[in-house]
Scaffold this motif. Structure first.
Motif, PDB file in Angstrom:
ATOM      1  N   ASN A 139      -4.884   2.735  -8.460  1.00 29.27           N
ATOM      2  CA  ASN A 139      -5.920   3.716  -8.123  1.00 29.27           C
ATOM      3  C   ASN A 139      -6.716   3.286  -6.898  1.00 29.27           C
ATOM      4  O   ASN A 139      -7.147   4.128  -6.107  1.00 29.27           O
ATOM      5  N   LYS A 140      -6.915   1.984  -6.730  1.00 23.38           N
ATOM      6  CA  LYS A 140      -7.676   1.502  -5.563  1.00 23.38           C
ATOM      7  C   LYS A 140      -6.950   1.803  -4.262  1.00 23.38           C
ATOM      8  O   LYS A 140      -7.588   2.166  -3.278  1.00 23.38           O
ATOM      9  N   GLN A 167       3.039   4.243  -7.940  1.00 22.20           N
ATOM     10  CA  GLN A 167       2.823   5.107  -9.105  1.00 22.20           C
ATOM     11  C   GLN A 167       4.094   5.272  -9.924  1.00 22.20           C
ATOM     12  O   GLN A 167       4.052   5.271 -11.158  1.00 22.20           O
ATOM     13  N   THR A 186       1.648   4.077  -2.061  1.00 22.18           N
ATOM     14  CA  THR A 186       1.053   4.723  -3.238  1.00 22.18           C
ATOM     15  C   THR A 186       2.087   5.393  -4.131  1.00 22.18           C
ATOM     16  O   THR A 186       2.075   5.198  -5.352  1.00 22.18           O
ATOM     17  N   ALA A 199      -4.815   4.198  -3.858  1.00 24.54           N
ATOM     18  CA  ALA A 199      -4.639   5.647  -3.733  1.00 24.54           C
ATOM     19  C   ALA A 199      -5.850   6.309  -3.063  1.00 24.54           C
ATOM     20  O   ALA A 199      -5.735   7.403  -2.539  1.00 24.54           O
ATOM     21  N   GLU A 200      -6.975   5.629  -3.098  1.00 25.46           N
ATOM     22  CA  GLU A 200      -8.212   6.213  -2.528  1.00 25.46           C
ATOM     23  C   GLU A 200      -8.199   6.228  -1.019  1.00 25.46           C
ATOM     24  O   GLU A 200      -7.544   5.582  -0.338  1.00 25.46           O
ATOM     25  N   THR A 228      -5.622   0.270 -12.463  1.00 20.84           N
ATOM     26  CA  THR A 228      -6.811   0.118 -11.619  1.00 20.84           C
ATOM     27  C   THR A 228      -6.413  -0.254 -10.199  1.00 20.84           C
ATOM     28  O   THR A 228      -6.955   0.286  -9.227  1.00 20.84           O
ATOM     29  N   LYS A 261       0.823  -1.224   0.000  1.00 22.37           N
ATOM     30  CA  LYS A 261       0.000   0.000   0.000  1.00 22.37           C
ATOM     31  C   LYS A 261       0.852   1.268   0.000  1.00 22.37           C
ATOM     32  O   LYS A 261       0.505   2.268   0.607  1.00 22.37           O
TER      33      LYS A 261
END
Length: 88
Positions: free
Chosen positions: A84-85, A48, A44, A87-88, A81, A42
């Motif tokens: 992005n999950k 990225q 981020t 990153a939320e 995808t 996790k």
């Protein structure tokens, strides 16, 4: 092994291409694996950055016909995808 001159040349070329493709496929596997590890952790920002590198490697492999262009697009989309999950 081939007996004709042209067939022997074809064989030499196929060995060169096979070696080049193996290098490219290994690089794909390693970069994708790195992105997935970052996703699991996790992290981020790291995910990225690695995704950007992985998409570049996948696009280059698609341009060189190591993998199909749609396969490269599909892999990039799925990684995007997943990033992005987290990153939320």
């Amino acid at each position: 092994m081939a007996n004709h001159k042209s067939a022997m040349k074809r064989h030499r070329q196929s060995l060169k291409r096979r070696a080049r493709n193996r290098v490219s496929k290994t690089r794909i596997k390693n970069t994708v694996k790195a992105v997935r590890l970052a996703i699991e952790e996790k992290d981020t920002t790291k995910a990225q950055e690695l995704l950007k590198e992985a998409s570049s490697v996948l696009d280059k492999a698609a341009r060189k016909n190591v993998i199909h262009s749609r396969q490269a697009q599909r892999r990039i989309a799925r990684l995007q995808t997943a990033v992005n999950k987290i990153a939320e």
